[in-house]
Each structure stands twice: as C-alpha cells, then as structure tokens.
Scaffold this active site. Structure first.
Site, mmCIF file in Angstrom:
data_model
loop_
_atom_site.group_PDB
_atom_site.id
_atom_site.type_symbol
_atom_site.label_atom_id
_atom_site.label_comp_id
_atom_site.label_asym_id
_atom_site.label_seq_id
_atom_site.Cartn_x
_atom_site.Cartn_y
_atom_site.Cartn_z
ATOM 1 C CG HIS A 91 -0.116 0.478 2.526
ATOM 2 N ND1 HIS A 91 0.827 -0.624 3.274
ATOM 3 C CD2 HIS A 91 -0.103 1.539 3.199
ATOM 4 C CE1 HIS A 91 1.196 -0.232 4.269
ATOM 5 N NE2 HIS A 91 0.756 1.132 4.346
ATOM 6 N NE ARG A 92 5.277 1.093 4.526
ATOM 7 C CZ ARG A 92 4.853 1.728 5.371
ATOM 8 N NH1 ARG A 92 4.719 3.238 5.291
ATOM 9 N NH2 ARG A 92 4.969 1.381 6.599
#
Length: 378
Positions: free
Chosen positions: A213-214
């Site tokens: 998700h980063r």
C-alpha cells in the site's frame, strides 16, 4: 484519571484495543471508582472505508467511538489540519489528564501537536521507532510526536537507543513491549477458527500472502507493474493471496493493471484482522510493505520479505523472520525463502501479550500531569 485515546487508521485500532480492554478489567477491580480510568475514545476518521476501519472495531470488540472527527481523506496538510481543528475542540471542551496516541499516522502527530500546545500531557505508544528515511511521511510523524510527547512508551531496545541519541531524557523513556502482540495473542483463537486459507482454496504452507500500500510501491506505474508481474510469475508455482488496499486498487485502475489474471493469483478485497492473522500464520511466506505485518509474521516465525529499503522495526530482522527486499532482488529473495526453512527467528522479549498492563501501571504511577508540564516548561 481521564484519558483521551486516539485512533485514526487501521493499525491504530489494533493498538488501542488492548489498552481499552485492560482499562475495563482494571476498573472492575476498583472500589467505588477509586483509581479508575475514564477513557474517551476519539476516532479521527482518517480511515473511513468499512473494510479498513469499522470491521476492525467489530472484530476487536472495541466500543463505538465516543467521538468521530470524520476528517476523511485529503493531502497530508489537509488531513493534519482537519484533525487539529476538530481535536482541539474536543480537548478544550473537557480537558483530559492524558492524551494517548499510538503509532505513526497523521492523526498521531496532529493530536500530539494539539495537546502539546494546550499543555495536556501526551503518552506515545510505540515510540522511538525510526526508519531514518524522511521521505516517508510516517518518519516525520514519529519524529514530531516523540519530540513533543511527555511519556515515550517503547516496544524494543533499539527504540530506546534512538530516543537517547535524539537527546530525550531517560525519565521520559519506558520500554513496555509490543502492544500489537497483545491484540494478536487475544485474537488468535478467533483468527485460527476463521480458516481463511481454506475458504480461499489454498493449503497451509503452500501460498504467499501479499499486502502492498505504500506510495513508493503503488503510486508509480513502472514499479507497481513490475511487482504485479513478479507475483503473476510466482503464482505459476505457488498460489498468491493478495488483498488489495484501496490505494493500490485505485492505482491499478488508473494504470490499466486491473485486468491482470492468473488461475492461482487470488486478488481479493481487503480482509479483516482475524483473516489477516490466519493468512499470515499459515503462509509459506509473507511479502509486504506494512509495519504491522512484519511484526505479526515475526511472532508466527513465518518468513517475511519487506519490499522497502528500510524498516523502523529492525528487531524483526535481527531477531525475527523478516528481511528487506527490492524490485531488483525480489525474484532472488523469493527463491531463497522458498529454498529455506518454513519457520525462522525467535519471538523478541516483551512480546508476551501484557504490554497494555504495563502501560496502565506506568500511568497509575504518574497520575499528576503537572509533573510533565513542569518538565516541559523547564
């Protein structure tokens, strides 16, 4: 003792749950309310997707928030500013003895700033963690929060050392252990009963569990496409279970990558906490950029590859089952993991499920906020 407990994003809910449960147990033993805690749970609304927040409240048996600031999404500045404006109203209306913040999200920093300017003592749970990478928004949040907090509750010795190097006085640092493991231990029976891997049709020890998700991994087409290509290649030999974070899903749609398919590439909606624990414990290995999953896989001793150039949780590498990887080394690192043992490392000290009890004990020893305020004033 009145406490405001702040939760803003999915990882925060895992960290506040054991604190709230420990307060209930403590209060049940108090006579006529003497020495009791009076917590006010404030949800900033930083994560507002049902699968990213509300399901965690249900699964973790957290009461509905007393106050929801409902800030929603936006740029870092917009989100931080919205939290500060709305949280200040809460603190002014009924000032607490302590504000308790957890983790390293925007809400953590924003609420700390508000409390510090109102001279309300702040306790930071999971203090002292550092990636030493200021391009990460979370690192900025950690530095600001720890510079202002009155009580720094750390999970590990490396966190203590980081704070000392930054000049934090020794009497503000208290090592209490890993609060996330409290929640893991308490919820393990329910997680195992979920049998999430069975429902997905994958066998224990015969799949990879992936979460990404980063921004560094999902906000650029070239990077995200390269990771997905490697996952598709892997799925020809080992099934891949990939719950897709809303941010990642949005990027896949924008970049036209949503149609990537493979019979054993299980791209699914975000999962709840119990399903995630079950999938982490039973995976052959984990590939993630999440801080929490590094810790959970270390507890299970499941091999973990973290797709980042650094980690603020080095104990998961030095003692646990984690190792860092990159796009250029990912294929080789996956091969090395698959050729290695199915369980790695050891569970670090104070990862025993009793961190919340230790935190409450420290707060009971420091009931007078004026001590903290006097220290800050000097």
């Amino acid at each position: 003792m009145k406490l405001i407990v702040v939760a803003g994003a999915r990882p925060n809910f895992i960290k506040v749950a054991p604190l709230l449960h420990a307060m209930v147990r403590h209060n049940a033993e108090c006579v006529a309310g003497n020495g009791a805690f009076r917590p006010l749970l404030v949800h900033t609304g930083q994560h507002y997707d049902v699968m990213m927040s509300e399901i965690f409240f249900r699964e973790l048996n957290i009461p509905n928030p007393d106050i929801n600031l409902e800030v929603g999404s936006g740029s870092h500045a917009q989100q931080t500013a919205a939290v500060m404006v709305r949280f200040e109203e809460v603190c002014r209306r009924d000032p607490p003895d302590w504000v308790i913040v957890v983790g390293d999200v925007n809400s953590t920093m924003a609420c700390t700033l508000v409390a510090a300017k109102l001279w309300i003592p702040v306790a930071h749970v999971e203090a002292g963690l550092r990636s030493f990478d200021r391009s990460m928004p979370e690192e900025i949040n950690r530095l600001v929060t720890d510079a202002l907090a009155d009580l720094l509750l750390t999970p590990s010795a490396d966190a203590d050392d980081n704070l000392r190097r930054e000049g934090v006085p020794e009497d503000r640092i208290c090592r209490v252990g890993n609060i996330m493991i409290d929640t893991l231990v308490a919820n393990l029976p329910q997680a195992r009963a979920r049998q999430a891997h069975v429902r997905l049709g994958v066998a224990p020890g015969r799949y990879a569990y992936v979460t990404l998700h980063r921004p560094s991994n999902v906000d650029r087409r070239e990077t995200l496409e390269a990771v997905l290509d490697e996952l598709l290649r892997l799925s020809r030999d080992l099934p891949v279970v990939f719950p897709v974070h809303p941010r990642t899903q949005k990027s896949m749609e924008i970049f036209g990558l949503n149609g990537l398919r493979s019979p054993h590439f299980h791209k699914i909606a975000p999962v709840g906490y119990h399903d995630s624990l079950c999938l982490a414990e039973n995976a052959r290995f984990v590939l993630t950029d999440s801080g929490g999953l590094q810790e959970e896989s270390t507890y299970f001793r499941t091999p973990c590859l973290t797709l980042r150039p650094n980690t603020e949780r080095p104990v998961t590498i030095t003692e646990g089952s984690n190792r860092l990887t990159s796009l250029s080394t990912l294929a080789g690192d996956i091969e090395a993991v698959l050729n290695g043992p199915e369980r790695l490392g050891r569970v670090p000290d104070l990862w025993d499920g009793r961190t919340a009890e230790r935190i409450l004990g420290i707060l009971l020893e420091n009931p007078n906020p004026h001590v903290s305020l006097a220290r800050r004033d000097h």
